[in-house]
Design a protein around this motif. Sequence first.
Motif, PDB file in Angstrom:
ATOM      1  N   PHE A  16       0.842  -1.256   0.367  1.00  0.00           N
ATOM      2  CA  PHE A  16      -0.237  -0.159   0.034  1.00  0.00           C
ATOM      3  C   PHE A  16       1.012   1.484   0.217  1.00  0.00           C
ATOM      4  CE2 PHE A  16      -2.404   3.424   1.722  1.00  0.00           C
ATOM      5  CZ  PHE A  16      -3.642   3.181   1.170  1.00  0.00           C
ATOM      6  N   LEU A  17       1.728   1.127   0.978  1.00  0.00           N
ATOM      7  CA  LEU A  17       3.010   2.744   0.270  1.00  0.00           C
ATOM      8  C   LEU A  17       3.600   2.459  -0.491  1.00  0.00           C
ATOM      9  CD1 LEU A  17       4.005   2.602   4.607  1.00  0.00           C
ATOM     10  CD2 LEU A  17       3.341   3.751   3.885  1.00  0.00           C
ATOM     11  N   THR A  18       3.804   1.551  -1.133  1.00  0.00           N
ATOM     12  CA  THR A  18       4.927   1.361  -1.663  1.00  0.00           C
ATOM     13  C   THR A  18       3.519   2.302  -3.045  1.00  0.00           C
ATOM     14  OG1 THR A  18       5.927  -0.062  -1.576  1.00  0.00           O
ATOM     15  CG2 THR A  18       5.942   0.099  -3.777  1.00  0.00           C
ATOM     16  N   ASP A  19       2.964   1.723  -3.341  1.00  0.00           N
ATOM     17  CA  ASP A  19       1.790   1.720  -4.386  1.00  0.00           C
ATOM     18  C   ASP A  19       1.374   3.865  -3.947  1.00  0.00           C
ATOM     19  OD1 ASP A  19       1.517  -0.729  -5.132  1.00  0.00           O
ATOM     20  OD2 ASP A  19      -0.197  -1.078  -4.104  1.00  0.00           O
ATOM     21  N   LYS A  20       1.388   4.076  -3.458  1.00  0.00           N
ATOM     22  CA  LYS A  20       0.441   5.604  -3.123  1.00  0.00           C
ATOM     23  C   LYS A  20       1.984   6.684  -3.014  1.00  0.00           C
ATOM     24  CE  LYS A  20      -3.364   4.951  -2.030  1.00  0.00           C
ATOM     25  NZ  LYS A  20      -4.127   4.638  -3.132  1.00  0.00           N
ATOM     26  N   VAL A  21       3.172   5.669  -2.884  1.00  0.00           N
ATOM     27  CA  VAL A  21       4.273   6.444  -3.191  1.00  0.00           C
ATOM     28  C   VAL A  21       4.461   6.345  -4.974  1.00  0.00           C
ATOM     29  CG1 VAL A  21       6.765   6.646  -3.546  1.00  0.00           C
ATOM     30  CG2 VAL A  21       5.316   6.127  -1.306  1.00  0.00           C
ATOM     31  N   GLY A  22       3.795   5.861  -5.650  1.00  0.00           N
ATOM     32  CA  GLY A  22       4.257   4.971  -7.092  1.00  0.00           C
ATOM     33  C   GLY A  22       2.995   6.347  -7.786  1.00  0.00           C
ATOM     34  N   GLU A  23       2.105   6.176  -6.855  1.00  0.00           N
ATOM     35  CA  GLU A  23       0.676   6.975  -7.815  1.00  0.00           C
ATOM     36  C   GLU A  23       1.462   8.550  -7.628  1.00  0.00           C
ATOM     37  OE1 GLU A  23      -2.540   5.276  -5.841  1.00  0.00           O
ATOM     38  OE2 GLU A  23      -2.108   3.657  -6.750  1.00  0.00           O
ATOM     39  N   GLY A  24       2.429   9.015  -6.614  1.00  0.00           N
ATOM     40  CA  GLY A  24       2.331  10.393  -6.037  1.00  0.00           C
ATOM     41  C   GLY A  24       1.155  11.134  -4.882  1.00  0.00           C
ATOM     42  N   VAL A  25       0.690  10.159  -4.217  1.00  0.00           N
ATOM     43  CA  VAL A  25       0.348  10.561  -3.680  1.00  0.00           C
ATOM     44  C   VAL A  25       1.108  11.312  -2.907  1.00  0.00           C
ATOM     45  CG1 VAL A  25      -1.125  10.191  -1.737  1.00  0.00           C
ATOM     46  CG2 VAL A  25      -1.876   9.168  -4.072  1.00  0.00           C
ATOM     47  N   PHE A  26       1.945  10.920  -2.077  1.00  0.00           N
ATOM     48  CA  PHE A  26       3.210  10.557  -1.072  1.00  0.00           C
ATOM     49  C   PHE A  26       4.687  11.144  -1.417  1.00  0.00           C
ATOM     50  CE2 PHE A  26       0.099   8.734   1.064  1.00  0.00           C
ATOM     51  CZ  PHE A  26      -0.451   9.975   2.051  1.00  0.00           C
ATOM     52  N   ALA A  27       5.153  11.750  -1.262  1.00  0.00           N
ATOM     53  CA  ALA A  27       6.629  11.740  -1.546  1.00  0.00           C
ATOM     54  C   ALA A  27       7.854  10.987  -1.453  1.00  0.00           C
ATOM     55  CB  ALA A  27       7.436  13.486  -0.741  1.00  0.00           C
ATOM     56  N   SER A  28       7.148  10.005  -0.411  1.00  0.00           N
ATOM     57  CA  SER A  28       8.141   8.624   0.419  1.00  0.00           C
ATOM     58  C   SER A  28       6.890   8.051   1.592  1.00  0.00           C
ATOM     59  CB  SER A  28       9.217   9.683   1.398  1.00  0.00           C
ATOM     60  OG  SER A  28       9.059  10.107   1.937  1.00  0.00           O
ATOM     61  N   GLN A  29       7.924   7.097   2.233  1.00  0.00           N
ATOM     62  CA  GLN A  29       7.114   6.289   2.982  1.00  0.00           C
ATOM     63  C   GLN A  29       6.573   6.517   4.074  1.00  0.00           C
ATOM     64  OE1 GLN A  29       8.765   2.373   2.379  1.00  0.00           O
ATOM     65  NE2 GLN A  29       7.222   1.297   0.978  1.00  0.00           N
ATOM     66  N   SER A  30       8.521   7.524   4.249  1.00  0.00           N
ATOM     67  CA  SER A  30       8.298   8.482   5.453  1.00  0.00           C
ATOM     68  C   SER A  30       7.088   9.675   5.488  1.00  0.00           C
ATOM     69  CB  SER A  30       9.110   8.641   6.029  1.00  0.00           C
ATOM     70  OG  SER A  30      10.195   7.853   6.137  1.00  0.00           O
ATOM     71  N   ALA A  31       7.032  10.140   4.305  1.00  0.00           N
ATOM     72  CA  ALA A  31       6.181  10.921   4.402  1.00  0.00           C
ATOM     73  C   ALA A  31       4.474  10.127   4.647  1.00  0.00           C
ATOM     74  CB  ALA A  31       5.703  11.754   2.863  1.00  0.00           C
ATOM     75  N   ALA A  32       4.124   9.486   3.916  1.00  0.00           N
ATOM     76  CA  ALA A  32       2.949   8.481   4.023  1.00  0.00           C
ATOM     77  C   ALA A  32       2.944   7.805   5.583  1.00  0.00           C
ATOM     78  CB  ALA A  32       3.048   7.283   3.479  1.00  0.00           C
ATOM     79  N   VAL A  33       3.610   8.038   6.164  1.00  0.00           N
ATOM     80  CA  VAL A  33       3.592   7.086   8.148  1.00  0.00           C
ATOM     81  C   VAL A  33       3.272   8.359   8.634  1.00  0.00           C
ATOM     82  CG1 VAL A  33       4.586   6.545   9.609  1.00  0.00           C
ATOM     83  CG2 VAL A  33       4.893   5.030   7.109  1.00  0.00           C
TER      84      VAL A  33
END
Length: 89
Positions: A16-33
């Motif tokens: 999920f984190l990898t997908d969201k970063v790949g979609e450009g929703v977040f700049a990084s996994q750290s940003a998502a967390v």
Amino acid sequence: MTVKTTLSFTDRHHRFLTDKVGEGVFASQSAAVAAALEQMIRDEEERAIALDAMAEEIRARMRTPHSEYVDPEGAFTAARARIGVARQG
């Protein structure tokens, strides 16, 4: 201040984190967390505010003199009548 830490995720969460970063929703996994943690903080703050408001309402109602209580039967008479009409229609 930024603190470096190590986190472990399930495969599902990592995907999920990898997908969201790949979609450009977040700049990084750290940003998502970080965004998830910020949401959790807001949720807890809002919950505390709601609980405080409910506690104050309960305290206020406890201070209400018995003579000012609303008769529960009379309080819902109009609503019951409207429900009865709606059920017949």
